[in-house]
Design an enzyme around this catalytic site. Sequence first.
Site, PDB file in Angstrom:
ATOM      1  N   ASN A 103      40.027  24.756  39.267  1.00 22.79           N
ATOM      2  CA  ASN A 103      39.519  26.007  39.840  1.00 22.79           C
ATOM      3  C   ASN A 103      38.911  26.871  38.747  1.00 22.79           C
ATOM      4  O   ASN A 103      39.550  27.128  37.729  1.00 22.79           O
ATOM      5  CB  ASN A 103      40.652  26.804  40.489  1.00 22.79           C
ATOM      6  CG  ASN A 103      40.166  28.141  41.019  1.00 22.79           C
ATOM      7  OD1 ASN A 103      39.423  28.204  41.997  1.00 22.79           O
ATOM      8  ND2 ASN A 103      40.542  29.220  40.331  1.00 22.79           N
ATOM      9  N   GLU A 104      37.705  27.317  38.967  1.00 21.73           N
ATOM     10  CA  GLU A 104      37.044  28.234  38.029  1.00 21.73           C
ATOM     11  C   GLU A 104      37.272  27.823  36.583  1.00 21.73           C
ATOM     12  O   GLU A 104      37.824  28.588  35.771  1.00 21.73           O
ATOM     13  CB  GLU A 104      37.493  29.670  38.298  1.00 21.73           C
ATOM     14  CG  GLU A 104      37.046  30.137  39.678  1.00 21.73           C
ATOM     15  CD  GLU A 104      37.323  31.608  39.967  1.00 21.73           C
ATOM     16  OE1 GLU A 104      38.094  32.227  39.229  1.00 21.73           O
ATOM     17  OE2 GLU A 104      36.752  32.139  40.928  1.00 21.73           O
ATOM     18  N   CYS A 161      39.192  25.617  23.019  1.00 23.27           N
ATOM     19  CA  CYS A 161      40.516  25.629  22.421  1.00 23.27           C
ATOM     20  C   CYS A 161      40.353  25.373  20.929  1.00 23.27           C
ATOM     21  O   CYS A 161      39.512  24.569  20.522  1.00 23.27           O
ATOM     22  CB  CYS A 161      41.381  24.549  23.068  1.00 23.27           C
ATOM     23  SG  CYS A 161      42.998  24.395  22.295  1.00 23.27           S
ATOM     24  N   GLU A 184      34.188  30.382  47.656  1.00 25.64           N
ATOM     25  CA  GLU A 184      34.874  31.680  47.593  1.00 25.64           C
ATOM     26  C   GLU A 184      33.809  32.760  47.682  1.00 25.64           C
ATOM     27  O   GLU A 184      33.046  32.954  46.746  1.00 25.64           O
ATOM     28  CB  GLU A 184      35.654  31.865  46.282  1.00 25.64           C
ATOM     29  CG  GLU A 184      36.808  30.902  46.101  1.00 25.64           C
ATOM     30  CD  GLU A 184      37.678  31.242  44.874  1.00 25.64           C
ATOM     31  OE1 GLU A 184      37.523  32.361  44.332  1.00 25.64           O
ATOM     32  OE2 GLU A 184      38.471  30.395  44.475  1.00 25.64           O
ATOM     33  N   TRP A 217      40.672  42.813  40.852  1.00 29.81           N
ATOM     34  CA  TRP A 217      40.421  42.599  39.430  1.00 29.81           C
ATOM     35  C   TRP A 217      39.247  43.371  38.863  1.00 29.81           C
ATOM     36  O   TRP A 217      38.964  43.260  37.666  1.00 29.81           O
ATOM     37  CB  TRP A 217      40.238  41.109  39.149  1.00 29.81           C
ATOM     38  CG  TRP A 217      39.266  40.424  40.069  1.00 29.81           C
ATOM     39  CD1 TRP A 217      39.584  39.767  41.213  1.00 29.81           C
ATOM     40  CD2 TRP A 217      37.841  40.342  39.936  1.00 29.81           C
ATOM     41  NE1 TRP A 217      38.441  39.264  41.800  1.00 29.81           N
ATOM     42  CE2 TRP A 217      37.360  39.596  41.043  1.00 29.81           C
ATOM     43  CE3 TRP A 217      36.919  40.798  39.006  1.00 29.81           C
ATOM     44  CZ2 TRP A 217      36.005  39.312  41.233  1.00 29.81           C
ATOM     45  CZ3 TRP A 217      35.568  40.523  39.194  1.00 29.81           C
ATOM     46  CH2 TRP A 217      35.134  39.787  40.304  1.00 29.81           C
ATOM     47  N   GLU A 232      47.441  38.684  42.865  1.00 25.89           N
ATOM     48  CA  GLU A 232      46.374  39.050  43.803  1.00 25.89           C
ATOM     49  C   GLU A 232      46.897  39.793  45.021  1.00 25.89           C
ATOM     50  O   GLU A 232      46.264  39.797  46.075  1.00 25.89           O
ATOM     51  CB  GLU A 232      45.603  37.783  44.221  1.00 25.89           C
ATOM     52  CG  GLU A 232      44.813  37.195  43.063  1.00 25.89           C
ATOM     53  CD  GLU A 232      44.091  35.894  43.405  1.00 25.89           C
ATOM     54  OE1 GLU A 232      44.249  35.410  44.545  1.00 25.89           O
ATOM     55  OE2 GLU A 232      43.401  35.361  42.524  1.00 25.89           O
ATOM     56  N   GLN A 233      48.017  40.458  44.887  1.00 25.71           N
ATOM     57  CA  GLN A 233      48.600  41.131  46.051  1.00 25.71           C
ATOM     58  C   GLN A 233      47.722  42.270  46.558  1.00 25.71           C
ATOM     59  O   GLN A 233      47.856  42.688  47.700  1.00 25.71           O
ATOM     60  CB  GLN A 233      50.015  41.627  45.740  1.00 25.71           C
ATOM     61  CG  GLN A 233      50.055  42.603  44.616  1.00 25.71           C
ATOM     62  CD  GLN A 233      51.474  42.981  44.206  1.00 25.71           C
ATOM     63  OE1 GLN A 233      51.639  43.712  43.258  1.00 25.71           O
ATOM     64  NE2 GLN A 233      52.494  42.487  44.867  1.00 25.71           N
TER      65      GLN A 233
END
Lengths: 645, 645, 645
Positions: free
Chosen positions: B141-142, B151, B312, B320, B360-361
Site C-alpha cells: 500500500n502506498e 533505506c 482510494e 492528516w 485514522e479515527q
Amino acid sequence: MTLGVAWYPEQWPAERWGEDLAHMRRLGIRVARVGEFAWSRLEPAPQDFRTEWLVAVCDLAERHGIGVLLGTPTAAPPKWLVDRHPSVLQTDRSGRARPFGSRRSYSFSSPIYRKYCARIVREVAGTVGEHPAVVGWQIDNELGCHDTTRCYGDDAAQAFRLWLEARYDTVEALNAAWGTVFWSHEYRDFSEVDPPRESQTFGNPAHELDFRRCSSDQVGSFVAEQAGILRALSPGRPIGTNLMMCAGEFDERKVAAELDVVQWDAYPVALMGFATDAESVAAVGRTGDPDLFTFSLDLFRGLKGRATWGVELQTGNVNWSRRNLLPAPGALRLWAHAATAHGADLVGWFRWRALPYGPEQWHAGLLRHDASEDRGAAELPRLAEELAVRRPGPAKPPGAPAPVAPSQVAILHDYEDLWALQLGPHGPYDYWRHLLGEYTALRSLGHMLDVVHPNADLSRYRLLAAPALHLVDEALAGRLAAYVEAGGVLVLGSRAGQKDRNSRHVPAAPGPLRPLAGAVARNWESGHPALAHSVRHAGAEHAVHMWVTSLEPTEPGTEVEAEFTGGLFAGRPAVTRRRAGAGTVFWSGLCAGPALTASVYAAALDAAGLPAQPLERWERRSERDGLQYRFDWAKAEVDLSWPLP
Amino acid sequence: MTLGVAWYPEQWPAERWGEDLAHMRRLGIRVARVGEFAWSRLEPAPQDFRTEWLVAVCDLAERHGIGVLLGTPTAAPPKWLVDRHPSVLQTDRSGRARPFGSRRSYSFSSPIYRKYCARIVREVAGTVGEHPAVVGWQIDNELGCHDTTRCYGDDAAQAFRLWLEARYDTVEALNAAWGTVFWSHEYRDFSEVDPPRESQTFGNPAHELDFRRCSSDQVGSFVAEQAGILRALSPGRPIGTNLMMCAGEFDERKVAAELDVVQWDAYPVALMGFATDAESVAAVGRTGDPDLFTFSLDLFRGLKGRATWGVELQTGNVNWSRRNLLPAPGALRLWAHAATAHGADLVGWFRWRALPYGPEQWHAGLLRHDASEDRGAAELPRLAEELAVRRPGPAKPPGAPAPVAPSQVAILHDYEDLWALQLGPHGPYDYWRHLLGEYTALRSLGHMLDVVHPNADLSRYRLLAAPALHLVDEALAGRLAAYVEAGGVLVLGSRAGQKDRNSRHVPAAPGPLRPLAGAVARNWESGHPALAHSVRHAGAEHAVHMWVTSLEPTEPGTEVEAEFTGGLFAGRPAVTRRRAGAGTVFWSGLCAGPALTASVYAAALDAAGLPAQPLERWERRSERDGLQYRFDWAKAEVDLSWPLP
Amino acid sequence: MTLGVAWYPEQWPAERWGEDLAHMRRLGIRVARVGEFAWSRLEPAPQDFRTEWLVAVCDLAERHGIGVLLGTPTAAPPKWLVDRHPSVLQTDRSGRARPFGSRRSYSFSSPIYRKYCARIVREVAGTVGEHPAVVGWQIDNELGCHDTTRCYGDDAAQAFRLWLEARYDTVEALNAAWGTVFWSHEYRDFSEVDPPRESQTFGNPAHELDFRRCSSDQVGSFVAEQAGILRALSPGRPIGTNLMMCAGEFDERKVAAELDVVQWDAYPVALMGFATDAESVAAVGRTGDPDLFTFSLDLFRGLKGRATWGVELQTGNVNWSRRNLLPAPGALRLWAHAATAHGADLVGWFRWRALPYGPEQWHAGLLRHDASEDRGAAELPRLAEELAVRRPGPAKPPGAPAPVAPSQVAILHDYEDLWALQLGPHGPYDYWRHLLGEYTALRSLGHMLDVVHPNADLSRYRLLAAPALHLVDEALAGRLAAYVEAGGVLVLGSRAGQKDRNSRHVPAAPGPLRPLAGAVARNWESGHPALAHSVRHAGAEHAVHMWVTSLEPTEPGTEVEAEFTGGLFAGRPAVTRRRAGAGTVFWSGLCAGPALTASVYAAALDAAGLPAQPLERWERRSERDGLQYRFDWAKAEVDLSWPLP
C-alpha cells in the site's frame, strides 16, 4: 497572605547570609525557599553527606524570623550519580539518552534514581525536617519541564508493560481497547509492547494516550515516595511541588492528591516575550495576559479546592524568553493582589538576587548582581503593608492551606482530555487556547471561575462550561445529566463528547451526552479562514472557521440557539439549547472568536440567572472571601477601593 | 466504469459484514478492496496462518455481487516479525533504525523481509487466489509513503554495492562517472561505497542519483516478487499497487511494467489543506486543484498507456492534512467524472466507514462512525446511474484495462529528471510545480494532455512539451530531432538538456539538443522577485524571476520568439523558435508565470495547427472516447450536455 | 596587486593544462591555487604517494609564468582513511559521528588524523616545497565550515580535559570559575567533565565558552603542526589558511599568529541570496552588502595588521545560496578595487572553470563548462590593467605581506566576545549584526576603519568603537583608560563590560570600565517593536527597541549625551559622555537603528576632531597608501579619478 522569595545561599559566601535575611525581612518577606538543586552540595560524593550548611541556614533564618521552605534537590542529579548509573538518564522519543549538562537529566521510571533520591531526601529531612524554621517542602522542581515527563528507555518500557498489565489484565483486552487490528499492531504479549517511539508516521492514539497516563503515574509515584519520607521525618510541614502554567505534561490533580499544598510558578511577562500579537504586546506586554495568569491560578486552586502557594513569581526580566521584557512599574503589586484574589496564601518571588554565573546569569532578582535593589524590590514594602491590612495572615504559612469557597461558574478541565486532543487535534486546534478563549469570555462578563475536574462536586455551580470535555463515559454523562436536571446550566463545547476513555471515537458526538444535549453532530471540519462559515446569534452575524460542527436536534424541545447563515452548513444549527429538568444545556459546535463566544455565554448566564457585566478589554474583576478587586492590566493598576468586609 | 470502496471487514464484527455489502450494493458499488494491512490477522504468529475469515468475506461478497480487490498485507509487518528480525527495519538517512509503531516499518532491501512477504502472499493467494469473487490485486500500500523508499542500513548498502557493480562493472568506471575526484571521494573498491548518509554538507549528486535509482529498483524487484507469486496462484486477476499523486519517490513506470494495472489514490481537498494561497482555497478549497488532479491521472494513464483504477478517492474530511476541509456537495461526482474522462475504469472510495480507533479515527468514510450515510454517500446513487448511462461497463473490472487513445499534446516526464532536479534544484525550483505550471497553461487553452516518458512513441503527438527534460543523451536527442523533422512541434523548457544521464552538467545547455534548438544557453540564475527580468512576447511585457536563462542563437534560422526587454539580460533572447524539417522547436529559458507560459504555448499550438481555446480560471474541458465533459471546479459542477456518441 | 584563480588540474585531462595556463595568463592572472582536496590523487591508498602530476603542474605553471599557491589536501580525507580509522570522524553535539560523504569529515582533536595529515603534508611539501613555481601555501580549506570546529566525541573530550587541567590546575578552580554549584554541576575531577553535549535545556555558559576556546585551540594546533612542516620543507613561501566572512567559529587571530599571511574567501552576491530585505536586494542584490564585504576585509587585515590574500572571490552565480543571483556587470572590478583599498595584495577568483560533476556543478567559474569565457572573465583584462597602473605589484606575491598603515578609527573585536554573546545573547541579539551596524554608521560618515583586537596598539587611533566589548578584565579596562587619558575617544556600546573573562556577569555593567565611563547600567531589556523606547539625540527623536539600557551617572562630569524621552526609561540617560584626561568616553546603552547610531558617532567624531562626511546610502569611500576610491555599490561603479600619489 505571606511574601516569600527563592534564595540560594549555597551560591553565596556564608558571610553574606545574615545580611540577605535581614534585607528580606525589611522588604516584608517572611519565607525563603532554599535547597532545590543543591544535591552536589548536600552529597558531593556518594554517601558523603554535608548538611551542616543547611542547618546553619535554617538557624540563621530562624533568628531573622524567616521561615524556610525546603526544596528536595532531585531535579538535578550530580555528575557522579549519572556517571555511575547512566541508566538513570532520560531517553527521548527518538531513542537517544539525553546526557548530563543542564537539569532534569533523569527518568522518572529509573528504580536506581529513585533509590538515590530516597536516600538524599531521607538525609536532608532527617537532619532539618523538624527544625523550627522549616515551614514546608517543595519536592524537586518544575517536574516535566523541558519535555522530561516521558522517557522512552528500557526502564520506562518495563514500567509501561507492568502498568498496562495492571490496567488491562490480558493482552486481548489491550488489543481490543486500542484497536490494534489497525495496521497490524496486534500484540501477543505485554512484553511485546514498547513506548510509542518515533516511527515513520502516526502511531496508535490509544497507545500514546496510555503512555501519557503511565508516564504521568510515574511522576505521581516518584512524588509520593518523597512525600512519604517527608511526612515521616518532617511532620506538620505542608508538602508540595511547584507546577507551571499551562504545562499539563502529567495529571497535576493526581500528583496534587499525594501532596498537601499546590505550589506554582508564574512568569507573566516572560510569556509575552513569545507573543506574536503586536496589539496585545503593546497593551499588556509588561504585565502579561490577565486570563492566562488567573486561569492558571484558578486551575491550581481547583486541584485540591484549597488555597495555593506561589513559589516563583517574576520580579524583572528573565533569561529564557524570546524577548526578555521588563515588567511595568506596579506589575508585581498587580500580580500579588491578583494571586491573592485567586486563591494564593503565599507569593514567593523568583529570585532573591541575580546570579553572575550559570544559565540564569541574565535573570533578574529582587536584588541586582551588585546587591542593590532592582525595580521589583521597590514595590514590595507598600505591597506588604497593603496585604497586611487587607488580608492579614501569619508571618509564615500555617500548615496546609484551607479550602477556598467555590465560585458560581466553573470550567471543566481534565488532563486526559488535554492529552487526547494534543494527540489528535485534527488540525491546528489547541486545547489550552480553546479553554482560555472560553474562560476569557466569562471573565470579560465579570465572573470569577473555578477550573475543576469533572469528578468534582458539580452541584456547587450554577453554570458549567465544558468546551473540550472530550473523553466521556456513561458515568460522567449521568452526573452531568443529574446536574442539569437539578437546575444547573451546562455549556458543552465543540470538542466535548467526541471520544470514550480509550480515545475511541464515539458513534456520534456528543456520545453519551446525546440524550442530554438532545442533538447530534453531523459534520465538522478544522476549517480555513478563506472558507469561513457565518453564524447568527442574538441578532449579530459572526464568521467562524476554526472547528465548526453542524448539529442536528434529535429530541423534542431542542431549540436552535444559533444558526449557520452562510457557508457549507447554511441553515443548520450551530448552537443548540434545551431545557432538561430544572436546568438548561447549551451545545456549541464551534471554536469561535471572542465576540460570538461571549454572546453565547451571555445567553447561558442569563439562563443561569447570573448577571453578565461586560468589562473593558483589559479590565478584570475578582473577589475572594468578600474582598473585591478591580484590575487594569493595561495600566498595571489595582483598585482596592471596594469595601473590606 | 465501476465504483468501488476500501473495506476493512477485519475491523468490524462478522455479523455486520452482510449488511455492509448490501449497503454498498445499494449505493452502486461493485468492488470492495480488502485485506491490506491485515497481516496480524492472517498470520498472528509465525506460520500460524488464519485465512478462514478472508474466505468468508469473499464468499459473502460473491453472494452480494461485489467483486473483491485483494490487498497483500505487506505494508505493515506484525510486531512478532520485527522483534524476531530487527534488521528488517528501515534505517533513515541519519543512520537511525525507525522502530515499529506506525506502518511501512521495513526496508525494501531486506532479504529476510522479502522471505516473509513471499510466504504470506503465497498463503493468501494460495487460499483465495482463484475465488470467483476476486477481481484483482493490490500489492502492499502506498509504497514509499513517509519517506520509506530509501533505506540507509546494512542490507541496503549491500544491495547498493551489487547494483553499482552491475551498472559500472569496474570501480574506475564508477569514479569516472560520478566525478569522485572532487573532494577526494574516490573509491578503490565497490565495497567502500556506502549509501549517501547525512554528512556535513552536500554529497556527490551522481552518488545520490544512483542511490535513488537503486532504491527505486529495490521497490521494483520487491513488487515483482509478489507479482510473480500472484500471477501463478491467481491467474487472470490484474495486479497493481496504489500510487500517490506527485510522489515520485521511485520510478513508477518501471514498477508499473511489472504489473497489469496502474492503481492510484487521490485526496484533492486534503491537499488543499496545505495550500497557502488564500485565493485558490476560497475558489477550489472544497474541490481541489483541477490540474493537480488530472495531471496525476494523465501521468498514471501514461505509465502503461492504459486505463487506470482509482482505489482510494476522498469522500469527506481526512485526518492528516493541516486543515481538514470538507468537500463541496458535488465534489465526489466531479472527481468521478473527471477521473473517467482522464482514463479511469474504476473509482474506489476511501473508506467505507469511519473507524473509531487508530490513527485514522478522524478520517471520514462513506458511512459515519454510527453507520449512517455521510455527505459523500449522498452523491453516489445519482453518480452510479450517470456513469451507467454515459459509460456503461461491467459490474466489476474485467481483467487488465484496455489501452487509451492518445491525446494530440503530451508533456514529457521522467522520474530520473525529477530526482536529478530535486537533488540539484539550484534555488527554490520545484520540478512538479514547473511541470504543473506548463500543464495548466495547456489545459487552460482547452487541451487534453498525455504525460509520457521520453521513450514513448512520440510520433502520435502534434505538440510535445519538455519543460524539464533534464538528463538527455544523444539517443534521446536523436529521437526528438526525428520527431520534429517529421512535423512535430517541440517546446523545450528551461531545465531541459542541462545534464547527461550521469547527472553531469553538459558543456553547454541544451547539450545534445543544441543542433535541434539552434541555440545555446549563455547564463542563467534562480532569481529574486526584487530583481525581476522583463520579457516581451506577443506584444505584452511580463516580469520573470524564477529560473531565467539568456539564450544565444547558434544556427541560421533560429528566430527570437521572446526577448528580454529589461534586467540583466536585456536585448537577449528568452525564447527561441526554429523550423527543423517539417516541424518547429521552441526553447524557453524561463520558469515563467501563467500568462507568459500560456502565451508561449498559444504560439506553439498555432505552429502545430491546433486550436487554442482560452477557458475561465477554474473551467476545464476533457474528452475520452468521443465523450466530452465541461467542469467548473469552483462551482463543483460537471456539464455532461455534450452529445453522447 | 596580483590576480589569481582557484584551479583544479586534477579534475581535467593533463592535455588541457597548458591551454588553461595560457588562458589565465591572457586574462592577467599570475597565481593559481592548486592542490586542496586532492588527497585521493596524492595518496590513493595508504602510503602509496603519487605526486608526479603535481610536479608536472608546477613545471608547466612555471613555464607559463604562473605562480602556484599550494593547498594542503586535509579538508577531505579519502575513504580508505575513514574506513580504517572511523575515530577520525567528527561527532556532533547530539553524539552522532557524521559519516564520510561530503568534506571536512574529521575531528581536529583526532591524534590519528593529525598523524595522517602530517604524513601527506610532509610528502607534498617534500616533493614540491622548493619548486620555483610555488609562491605560498594554503593549509586545509575553510576550517570550521559546516559546523565542524567543535567535535563532541571521545578524542575531543580527552583533549578538553587536558586543556581544562592546563587552564585551571585544580578542579576546584574550575568549579569556582564556572559556578558549577548552579544546578549541581560540580565536578570532583577533570575526568568527569564532558564536552557540552546536547542536553534537556541550557547548559553552563562558562562550560560552553571554554569548550569553544579549547576547540579553537585545537584548530590552532592543527594548523601549527602543518605550518611547522611547511616552514621546514618550503622555506620562504608564506603560509596561510582561507578564512570565511563573519564565520568566527574559532579565534582567527590566534590561528593567524601561527601563519604568515591571512587568506580569505568572499561571495558577496551569494550572501545576498539569503537576504530577506527586498529593498537591499533591489539595490545591491548583484554587488553585495558593501559593509559586510569591507568589514570582513578590515577584520582580516587587522588579524596581523598586514596586507591579505583573497583566494576565493565570486565570479558568477554559485550553487549554495537560497537564490543564486548573477553578479552585476562591473561587480568583479568593484570587488577587486574594494579589496585592494582594504588591504588585499592578491585577489584570487573562484574558480577557473565550471565543473560538470560534483556538488559544485552549478557553480560558475571564469570559464563556462564548455571553456568559453563567462561574464566574470570579461572584466579581467581591463581590471588587470587598472591595477597595474594604479597599484603596480610583482607578478606573484613576494613572500609575507607588508604591514598596512592604520586608520584613524577602529572598532574592537574579540572572538571570545562573539562566542560569549552567541551563547548568551539574551533575546534576538546578534553580535555580527551589532558590529556591522556600528561599522556602517562610521563608514557612512566617510571613514576607513580598522577592526582590531583590544590587545592591539590602541594609541594609533583617535576614535575607538567598542559596541560589544563584552568580556572585560581590569587590565583591559586600564589600557582603555590610558587610551582615553592620552586623548583618545572611546565609544562603549550596549554589550560592553557586561562580563568577566569567565563569562560571569559583572556586579554592574560596565564592570571595570565603570570609573572610566562614569556611569553604571541600571536596567536593560531585549525589547519588542510594539514597546519601543524614545530617545532624543541632537534634537531628533528616535524609536529604539533592541537592547535598551538605562544608565546612571556615578561620577561628577558625566554628561547626558542622549536621553530617554518616552517608554519605561523616560527621563533617564541613554547615552553618556565624559571627559577623562585629554580624551572623551561615550557610553551608549542601545542597539539603535542607523540614524541614531550615526548621530551618536557624528558626535564622537566631532569630539575626536575628525570630519564626518555623510555619504549616499550605497556610496562608500576608501583609501590606501594615499590612493582614494569612491564606490557606488548600487551602480557597481568605482571612481578612480582621485589623484594618484
